[in-house]
Scaffold this motif. Sequence first.
Motif, short mmCIF file in Angstrom:
data_model
loop_
_atom_site.label_atom_id
_atom_site.label_comp_id
_atom_site.label_asym_id
_atom_site.label_seq_id
_atom_site.Cartn_x
_atom_site.Cartn_y
_atom_site.Cartn_z
N PRO A 194 0.20 7.45 1.71
CA PRO A 194 -0.58 8.59 1.20
C PRO A 194 0.01 9.91 1.62
CG PRO A 194 -1.63 7.69 3.13
CD PRO A 194 -0.43 6.86 2.89
N GLN A 239 -4.69 8.37 -2.63
CA GLN A 239 -4.90 7.83 -1.29
C GLN A 239 -6.41 7.67 -1.07
OE1 GLN A 239 -3.89 10.43 1.93
NE2 GLN A 239 -3.90 12.23 0.61
N VAL A 270 0.87 -1.18 0.00
CA VAL A 270 0.00 0.00 0.00
C VAL A 270 0.89 1.21 0.00
CG1 VAL A 270 -1.81 1.25 1.21
CG2 VAL A 270 -1.78 -1.24 1.25
N ALA A 271 0.79 2.02 -1.02
CA ALA A 271 1.65 3.20 -1.11
C ALA A 271 1.26 4.19 -0.04
CB ALA A 271 1.52 3.84 -2.49
N HIS A 289 -6.54 -1.36 -1.86
CA HIS A 289 -7.16 -1.87 -0.64
C HIS A 289 -7.84 -3.19 -0.96
CE1 HIS A 289 -9.50 -2.22 3.04
NE2 HIS A 289 -10.58 -2.37 2.29
N THR A 329 -2.39 3.22 -5.08
CA THR A 329 -2.64 2.61 -3.78
C THR A 329 -3.77 1.62 -3.96
OG1 THR A 329 -3.15 3.04 -1.46
CG2 THR A 329 -4.29 4.41 -3.07
#
Length: 1953
Positions: free
Chosen positions: A18, A422, A15-16, A509, A507
């Motif tokens: 934010p 994000q 996950v990059a 999820h 990103t």
Amino acid sequence: MWRSPLLAASLLLLVAAPTAFGADDGSMGPVFMREPPNRVDFSNTTGAQVECSARGSPAPEIIWVRADGTAVGDVPGLRQVMPNGNLVFPPFRAEDYRQEVHAQVYVCLARNSVGSIHSRDVHVRAVVQQEYDTDVNKEYVIRGNSGVLKCQVPSFVADFVHVVSWQTDKGETFVIDQNYDGKYLVLPSGELHIRDVGPEDGYKSYQCRTKHRLTGETRLSATKGRLVITEPVGSVLPKFPTMDKSRTFDTKLDHSLTILCPAQAFPVPSYRWYKFAEGTAKKVAVSLNDRVKQVSGTLIIKEAKVEDSGKYLCVVNNSVGGESVETVLTVTAPLSATVEPETQTVDFGRPAVFTCNFEGNPVKTIGWLKDGKNLNHEDATLRIDSVKKEDKGMYQCFVRNDQESAQASAELKLGGRFEPPQFRHTFGEETLQPGPSVFLKCVASGNPTPEITWELDGKKLTNNDRLQVGQYVTVNGDVVSHLNVSSIITNDGGLYKCIASSKVGFTEHAARVNVYGLPFIRPMEKKAIVAGENLFVTCPVAGYPIENIVWERDGRVLPINRKQKVFPNGTLIIENVERQSDQATYTCVARNSQGYSARGTLEVQVMVLPKMVPFSFGDEPIYYGQAAQATCLVSEGDLPLEITWSFQGSNLSTQMGISTTKVGRKASLLLIDPTLPGHTGNYTCTAKNKAGISNLTASLHIYVPPRWILEPTDKAFAQASNAKVECKADGFPKPQVTWKKAAGVVPGDYKDFKANDPNVKVEDGTLSISDIQKANEGYYLCEATNGIGSGLSAVMLISVQAPPSFEVKLRNQTSRRREPTVLQCEAKGEKPIGILWNMNNKRLDPKSDSRYTIREEILPNGVLSDLSIKRTERSDSALFTCVATNAFGSDDSSINLIVQEIPEAPYDLKVLDKSGRSVQLSWEPPYDGNSPIKKYSLEYKVSKGTWESDIDRVMVPGESTVAGIFNLRPATTYSIRIVAENEMGSSEPSDTVTIITAEEAPSGPPTDVKVEPVDQKTLKISWKPPERDEWNGDILGYYVGYKLSSSDKPYLFETVEFSKEEGKEHHLQIAELKTYTQYSVIVQAFNKVGAGPMSEETRQYTAEGVPEQSPQDTACTTLTSQTIRVSWVSPSLTSANGILKGYKVIYGPSDTWYDENTKDTKITSSSETILHGLHKYTNYSMMVLAFTSGGDGVKSIPIHCQTEQDAPEPPSALKALVMSESSILVSWKPPEQPNGIVTQYTVYFREETPVEGEARENAPKSEKVPPFQMSYEASGLKKKTNYEFWVTASTNIGEGQQSKSVILAPSTRVPAKIASFDDTFTATYKEDVKLPCLAVGMPAPDMQWKVKGTLFQQNDRMRQLPEGSLQIKGVTRGDAGEYSCYVENSFGHDTVTHQLVVHAPPHSPQVTLTSTTTSSITMKLKPHATDTAPLHGYTIHYKPEFGEWETVQVGSQTTKYTLENLWCGTRYQIYVTAYNGIGTGERSDYLNTRTKGSKPVIPEATRFIEVSTNSITLHLSAWLDGGCPMLYFVVEHKKRHQQEWTQVSNNVKPGGNFVVLDLDPASWYHLRVTAHNNAGFAVAEFEFATLTITGGTIAPARELPDKKNDILHLMLSNLNLVVPVGAAVLVIILAIFVICLLRGKSDSQKDDVVYNQGAGPNSTMRKQHPQGGFTDELGYIAPPNRKLPPVPGSNYNTCDRIKRGTMRNSNATWDPRRHMYEELSMNPHQARRMMPGQQPGSDENVHQRGMEDEICPYATFHLLGFREEMDPNKAMNFQTFPHQNGHGGHAHSRNSSQSMPRANGRYSRVNGPNSAFSPEYDDPANCEPEEDQYGSQYGPYGAPYDHYGSRNSVSRRSVGSARNLPMNGSPEPPPPPPRNHDNSFNDSKDSNEISEAECDRDQLVNRNYGVKGNSREGMSTEEMRKLIERNEAGGFQQQQHNGGNLGLSTTYDTVAV
């Protein structure tokens, strides 16, 4: 069951972060500040520390890693990583050596949030110290050849050991030097080169000495080598001893190197060295110069350069044959690198370029790292076509070779304010039943606006009938995406993922959606992976709940090998996949708890990238026209393969003549035939298949011989033009074009151009000749070579067409007069040329003057014409012109003929200025003989020497007419003349001038200056005079300066007389210094001109004193019943007054603290100690003091601690008394040492064993008794049975020891007994006391008390109590004594006796006077005989008459005490009281006494007063001080008939002389002098008459009362005054006449001039005539009878006689020796007390004074013929008068003097704008007698100062300080200038004056350095005091006293302008 696996799966997802980023975030990547070196070598005995530090924002972290990237940790004792980033290798034992630690490559890594960087490789190598030997072996040499001895060093230390020298057994030593011509030469590489070996060289043995660069150890070789000389038998072909034909070695830049060519041959061969052109077989001879030397066959290159690298060939030849050897040399230069730009900010999607610039040699590889990871990029330029988010960070360029590496870093920042995507909102994990619809939502933001996609188990979702994806953007820029699943079923379950991405990042999820149902596995697509990568796959399982997931292959459950990893959530990882082992079908099996399962398969295909075999075009060079081919072979890779070729990055073109042919399925052939120059470049072969692309590149170089681009041809140029000829060629390698010029007029024998010819240049093949001349005409050769073929060459002719020309247009030619000369002119140009001669622009005809002859000669380049003159004359000095003409033009050349002769003598030699060491002269230049005067020779000699043998010279340039002689000796007579010199010779000398040099201040400091401490307050300084040639006159004395070393204040100075004993050491003691303080001391000598340089500063400490402060924070802690810990804090170092040796703890019981005998002392060096062996349960007092070598310091305030309780001792006594037939009374006394508070007594008793020897023993009974009860009745006892009794005491600690036992049996007979014990009772005065008498007996006994032996009679104060005790109320001293109690009955009697001691305040002590001195009283102290209580001490009360009471306390042990620092000659009252613990007793009787000493004693007038014409000198030392130091004098005078007294001064300091000025000549005066000391004052009146103007005396004036106003009668009554005055006037008139006559005659005289040092611009008799007056003829020299030492730092005369004049408001001059004010100390503890009411003195005021024109009364005239004044012994034969000469020490100036205000108003106050003060004060100056100028303390000089110190030995002065503020609050004087103040603004020599009261003053008493005192028969103050104290001063009135320095005076400042 799914919770944990799903959570683990979600954590595995990337996950990059934010976060927003941009170029202006303020961060900075790491940059090395201190990068570790490439190599760290160290010895195991020394260890090493490798430093590494970096900067950045945030601050970077330093990590050490190995070359493979693994982190480095601490290894105890061997390696440690410090917190500051340093890597430390401690020293270690040899057996602890570990290769992985001590022989390792380390890298320092610095990283922060921006990125990370790596340092260069750090090669660490630890060298274990081990024994080694070096050896020198035999070398065989043919006679006549050169021998080379080598020092054999073992390989394991070869990198650290080098040769420093060689030595032979004959004692010869050879070191590395630059002498290349000797027989022996130590080469830079360490070998010993021996040239031209002969038989004698075979008899020596040689050893080498080496040095270890790590340990510094040097050692000789273990073996000695020898040369074995072989005689040749016939001719020997050159041959090399066992050496390869080719060698290779490296050396470092700027190091010296040696290339050996050790061939042997006979005859002795010749050696030639060549160097091959790079990349070719062509060799060029090595050019030898200062840097490149050849010694025999050895080539030595100093300070090697990179361009020295290459292949060298040594060719050895003799008549028999030849041999050669090749050597490849690589000169390594340190690598360095930079990256440009260091920082760049690039927007997303834009390109970025980094360029690596590097230096050094060689460079093997180039590499790039990004944040520490290898980019596999080997080009010097790194280009990123489109910057992405992940490109942000630190980039490094690394350059490496086999020895070292270098790196440089740069940072790439992202531009703009971009925001990676994000999530604002995401969905969570859900578990559902089948049927309902599911709504999943993700909201993301970012800049630019991101796009959201959805995946299920890694597969992208698209819209269908059951699944819909929607997306929209809100008003605030957020992206909302939702996924709708209608009527969800079990198979819809799985891992759902939403991904938000933009060009700046992404990103994602993920969360599971679980749907209840049976297991289900979605189909999996075939997965292709490249071999070597890692396989990562997750099984797409649906259904819920799932119990487990497994993977199978071929029916086997994985993992089946170590590469496979299976996770519970269904993830399978296979590392480093290979086709053979990993390509297969894999099955995923999911099961639930009911046993239902589902299966899914995955086919894995492993693809192989093409792997290529490196190819090249061959090792041999490929020449132009030859064919070239290369084969590209793919050794491994999946088919089908596509193989292509490219050239220089572009696809190949068939037009280039290049063909490619595919060979089989995996190879391709590239063929170039023929090769052309354009074929040079890089060829790349690329192989491509489905797995990827691979490529390799090879370079092709085509060697092309030179070809003409522009061939030169013949050219002609006009003379003086700029010529250019081009010569250009190409080829590969690029040809080198050179030009040469034929040496003759025909082609051939070409030579290089001269290197220093600026007009000829060759650049890029073009020959440029600027300002071309005939000399440049000729044949030129242009050559182009590149090692391919024979090269190109072309010959061309350059012609120059020129008119006639002369090389020199104008020149001067000289000729000696009356000698022949020839004038020549040579014209060059095209012939024919005609020549004519002109003289001063007129045609010269030789026929008109037979002295002239013209001759011509034809030359190859022109014509030469000669003009001869047979005999030159002065008229021949003219301009001769030679005119040449040809067809192209004309030119002329001029010759300026100068006929020369020797110059005439210089004249008008004058003295401009002179000093002690130099004289400035001027002269008029003579006729120079038509030849410039080259120089003048100033010749000088001492007047007594001769011009032949004693002459010295100073050369002066010919253009100067002023010069100086600067090496003269002061006070010496010289004769000077001058000689001029030109090319022709020297002139006659000029007239002679005679001068006398002046004295100068000493030029050298005193020598052997030593400073030693005498005591705590005194330093002794000793020194010797300066070197004799540095005196520059007579040394008068020394200034000794001292100050605190730590202070920047100026020195305080003392003045010391010069000792005339040769080489005598002077010394001085400086007292009243600070204790144990470092002082800086300097000494400088002075003579009458001034002070010399200061000696070097010497520092010394005074002796140690005692500490001024007590230890601080004293504390005590009770440890046990017998130990106490005492602690404290050391006093401050500033108060220690020395080095603390330790501490003393003084301790004792508090009850007897007053008694010194009860105290103990413990010494310790620490800040705490434990006191042992103390009394138990006792209160102790303790004090602590620090001590030094100087003694004990101040004690601390007592502190108190009580020891702990302990078990008590036994009761001290025990009684048992029968009370009845069944009871016994037991009584006892308390323990002597209760050791605490007794809490109870225990009484033990038992029956005694009835039968002797029976073993039975009765157990004792006990009874406890309260502590206040001292008896116990034991009842119920058996009759006639013996009982044993004993008692113990108890405290809180426990029960003590038992007392002695007593045995008693009850009885019916009870005799009278007393239970009490004999005892001593101590009572305090006025207290009540009870004496016990406890009795028993039956019948009851009678009791009777006796007091002091008499029966007791009851009264009000004393009565017997019912129990028998005797009570006394309010005891007094009389109650003390013996008390006895007597009891008796019918069976017996008993007695007890008590002693009563009464403690009361002490009686009055006995005080007895012992002795007195002038400042002290000594008395004896004795306590009263009846005192019983211990004394604690005495208090002494004393007061002077008219003073206040003072007290001092002394200890009780004192039997004798002295009161110090009392007033001299003063009555005192004294009484003493004693005190003890009760209080203070009665005072003693008064003791009335007085200190010794009396008021001043009036001297005889003849000793006190010395009379002169206008003044008198008062010898203050003639006063006797009566034993009390003088304080001050008040001086007043008046004329005989006047009533009013004129006060001269009311504060005249004692000890010197005082001059009263401004008196009228030949007049009677009254003088009143009041002398003060502490004992009182004495007033003396004297009558005296001043002398006449001529120095005569006058008789008492005749009284003519009736005709006082008649002038005639006044004259008659004063004939004794009028006659001498008239005679004097007549003599003066005659003298003036004679002077004028002599000066008139001197106008026409021309003789040697004598310059005197005393005559200045302000002399009384001035030199008016420029050629010198009568003063010059006299050679006047200042008389020595008025010399006084000058004041350092000023140009003021020490003693000036000044007559008061009118006041002026400008040009005020401060006397540099006068104090600004005085201060008398009133501290009774520091100085003698002053009587009340006495004045301490007043301050001074400074006034300004004008100039008066009359003759001053103290100048000395030297009239004609009176040469006796040159003799100091006859100096007193002349009368002295004041004069204004500002040079000599006897001079007295009149301008701008200081003045002393008078009370009678004759002298007004200064109110002008420049006045320093407004109040009016008397001047306390003093003067000394005239006749004492060669005696007293200063030898031949008067004392220069009066009140600059409080010691009798010296005078003190202070420079540049401002202390001791005036006591009366007057304005403070201006601060003084520093010692080196520039007095240039006051150098008119009109201001060198001091106050009229400052002359010859301040006699000092006998000095401790042996100078005789001024008093003839007197004694010092101290001697007088001793005499008084011994009652031996009977003849006191008749003895003369020399005055003394008052002990009250302090150091004063001097002020100079």
